[in-house]
Every structure is written in structure tokens, then in C-alpha cells.
Design an enzyme around this catalytic site. Sequence first.
Site, PDB file in Angstrom:
ATOM      1  N   ARG A  16      38.129 114.957 127.295  1.00  0.00           N
ATOM      2  CA  ARG A  16      38.463 115.137 125.654  1.00  0.00           C
ATOM      3  C   ARG A  16      36.941 115.571 125.176  1.00  0.00           C
ATOM      4  O   ARG A  16      36.127 115.627 125.692  1.00  0.00           O
ATOM      5  CB  ARG A  16      38.894 113.876 124.995  1.00  0.00           C
ATOM      6  CG  ARG A  16      37.710 112.690 125.295  1.00  0.00           C
ATOM      7  CD  ARG A  16      37.888 111.233 124.936  1.00  0.00           C
ATOM      8  NE  ARG A  16      36.993 110.374 125.074  1.00  0.00           N
ATOM      9  CZ  ARG A  16      37.168 109.042 124.924  1.00  0.00           C
ATOM     10  NH1 ARG A  16      38.288 108.392 124.749  1.00  0.00           N
ATOM     11  NH2 ARG A  16      36.238 108.127 125.031  1.00  0.00           N
ATOM     12  N   ASP A  37      36.456 113.512 135.202  1.00  0.00           N
ATOM     13  CA  ASP A  37      36.314 112.519 134.248  1.00  0.00           C
ATOM     14  C   ASP A  37      36.643 111.348 134.791  1.00  0.00           C
ATOM     15  O   ASP A  37      37.288 111.263 135.912  1.00  0.00           O
ATOM     16  CB  ASP A  37      37.280 112.761 133.043  1.00  0.00           C
ATOM     17  CG  ASP A  37      36.595 112.141 131.656  1.00  0.00           C
ATOM     18  OD1 ASP A  37      36.226 110.989 131.543  1.00  0.00           O
ATOM     19  OD2 ASP A  37      36.663 113.167 130.696  1.00  0.00           O
ATOM     20  N   VAL A  59      30.228 109.668 137.206  1.00  0.00           N
ATOM     21  CA  VAL A  59      29.041 110.748 137.244  1.00  0.00           C
ATOM     22  C   VAL A  59      27.828 109.976 138.060  1.00  0.00           C
ATOM     23  O   VAL A  59      26.816 110.164 138.361  1.00  0.00           O
ATOM     24  CB  VAL A  59      28.659 111.368 136.093  1.00  0.00           C
ATOM     25  CG1 VAL A  59      29.720 112.522 135.737  1.00  0.00           C
ATOM     26  CG2 VAL A  59      28.446 110.717 134.989  1.00  0.00           C
ATOM     27  N   TYR A 148      19.806 106.552 124.024  1.00  0.00           N
ATOM     28  CA  TYR A 148      20.461 107.777 124.129  1.00  0.00           C
ATOM     29  C   TYR A 148      19.344 108.877 123.783  1.00  0.00           C
ATOM     30  O   TYR A 148      19.478 109.947 124.861  1.00  0.00           O
ATOM     31  CB  TYR A 148      21.377 107.955 122.823  1.00  0.00           C
ATOM     32  CG  TYR A 148      22.141 109.324 122.766  1.00  0.00           C
ATOM     33  CD1 TYR A 148      23.315 109.451 123.850  1.00  0.00           C
ATOM     34  CD2 TYR A 148      21.669 110.296 122.157  1.00  0.00           C
ATOM     35  CE1 TYR A 148      24.075 110.430 123.838  1.00  0.00           C
ATOM     36  CE2 TYR A 148      22.824 111.512 122.048  1.00  0.00           C
ATOM     37  CZ  TYR A 148      23.503 111.587 122.841  1.00  0.00           C
ATOM     38  OH  TYR A 148      24.478 112.881 122.778  1.00  0.00           O
ATOM     39  N   LYS A 152      18.431 111.824 126.735  1.00  0.00           N
ATOM     40  CA  LYS A 152      18.441 113.327 126.525  1.00  0.00           C
ATOM     41  C   LYS A 152      17.147 113.900 126.661  1.00  0.00           C
ATOM     42  O   LYS A 152      17.056 115.229 127.006  1.00  0.00           O
ATOM     43  CB  LYS A 152      19.109 113.480 125.070  1.00  0.00           C
ATOM     44  CG  LYS A 152      20.615 112.984 125.066  1.00  0.00           C
ATOM     45  CD  LYS A 152      21.402 113.585 126.129  1.00  0.00           C
ATOM     46  CE  LYS A 152      22.809 113.080 126.049  1.00  0.00           C
ATOM     47  NZ  LYS A 152      23.811 113.921 126.773  1.00  0.00           N
ATOM     48  N   VAL A 181      28.672 116.096 116.206  1.00  0.00           N
ATOM     49  CA  VAL A 181      29.785 116.931 116.574  1.00  0.00           C
ATOM     50  C   VAL A 181      30.974 115.936 116.386  1.00  0.00           C
ATOM     51  O   VAL A 181      30.901 114.671 116.802  1.00  0.00           O
ATOM     52  CB  VAL A 181      29.525 117.459 117.930  1.00  0.00           C
ATOM     53  CG1 VAL A 181      31.136 118.164 118.399  1.00  0.00           C
ATOM     54  CG2 VAL A 181      28.602 118.379 118.181  1.00  0.00           C
TER      55      VAL A 181
END
Length: 256
Positions: A16, A37, A59, A148, A152, A181
Site C-alpha cells: 500500500r 511486504d 525487513v 523516526y 531517516k 504524503v
Amino acid sequence: MGKLDGRVVIVTGAARGQGEQEARLFREEGADVVVTDVLDDQGEALAKEIGARYVHLDVRREEQWSAAVAATKEAYGRIDGLVNNAGILRFNALVDTPLDEFMEVVRVNQVGCFLGIRTVAPEMADGGTIVNTASYTGMTGMAAVGTYAATKHAVLGLTRVAALELAHRGIRVNAVCPGAVDTAMSNPARLDPDADPEETRQALDGLYRRLVPLGRVGRPEEVARLALFLSCEDSSYITGQPFVIDGGWLAGVSVI
């Protein structure tokens, strides 16, 4: 002729959101796509719809990365591209963040990216591409998303080092750095089957109208187009770089 004709690309977190749009666009541009996924039902449905292959991939797990690479090479004989898209977000003040929560985000966002590069690059054809998903918050700070943002920032470091180490094989490594987003990560209402997607998008547009110079939230298909650019010959002389796609948010604050 598609921009990715004859290439084989693995996309993580592709069931998604941004990953889904990347998988769709890459397939439209001629790539054989491996959708990966942990959301098996959604991932399998997408793969069937677009004519791709689905592989379950957490992952965080080395053995699942190895299995995904083996499945890809068994199906297509080669690997030409990787989009490390999988990620999670947790909101919390740094001083209130439990270590378990911090490490949960690190394992998906940072370790997942590392394992992807480490596992796929040795099996990738020379001249391949890796696109890592960093973030606007990998370029600056943002309150309440410290964990987060830290991961990143780390993704950008991994991107630059991998670009240096893989350049002799012609493998290019770059990062996309999206701002806000309209995906389930930033817009949980998208997970509500009774919610109107257009209504929730309009609500997000209203939220970011004063924050983002272009006056709206980003669309996942816009990020997919940037990932495509970095995965095809249009970006043949670009490596080791972060590409911000945030509607101008990082440019500064308007007081007018």
C-alpha cells in the site's frame, strides 16, 4: 518502450501507499517487479493485479531478505533494482519514548534498509540502482517524531556510504526524502474502510495549507515518479544524493 524495460526490481513495503504506487509505476514502465511486504493479502492482490510476483518480507529479518533474493533470482534470473520503501512511524516526545518503541522503529527503518543493501547489492547486476526512502525529517528536525527522524538521518548516511562503496560496479544509490504524503502512515483514516479517501485527503490539504508552500499534502504517486527517475537512465550520473519532495516545506517558513 518503458524506462525500465528488461529490469527486475524489488520494492519493499509495497502492499500500500508509496510502495504500492512505485510497484504500479515500475511495472507500467516495463520492469518485472517483486512486491514485498508483511501484509500478505494486500500484497498478493496487488501483485496479481499488476502482473508481478509477491514475496513475504519482514525487513527486520536477515533470513527473509535472503529468501526474497533467492525467490527473485529463481523467478527472473537477475536483480537490477531495489527500492527500500518499508517504514513505520511513531509519535512521541523523546523523553517519553520507551527503548522498545525506539528500537522497533530502528529495526524497520534503519536495520531494514541496511539489510536490504547488504543482501541485495552482492546479487545485483552491475549498473543496478538502489533507492532508499528517507524523509524530510532526515534533513531537519521535527518535534514528536524524534525516533523516526533519527532513523531517516541514518538512512541518508547509509545511502552515501553505499554509493561510494558500490560505484565501482556502476550501482547508483540515492534517497528520496518525502515530506507529508497522503498514505496510511501520515493519514490513519485511510485504514478505515468506511472513510472517504477524497474527504480525508482534503482534510490533510487543509492541515498543510499553511505549512507547505505548494499548499497541499503530497501524493504517493508523486514520490513514485521520483523513485522511477532515480531507477532509470534519466539519472545515470547521479549517486549518493538525497532528493527532497515536500512541496517546498524544507525551504523555510513564510511570514507573509
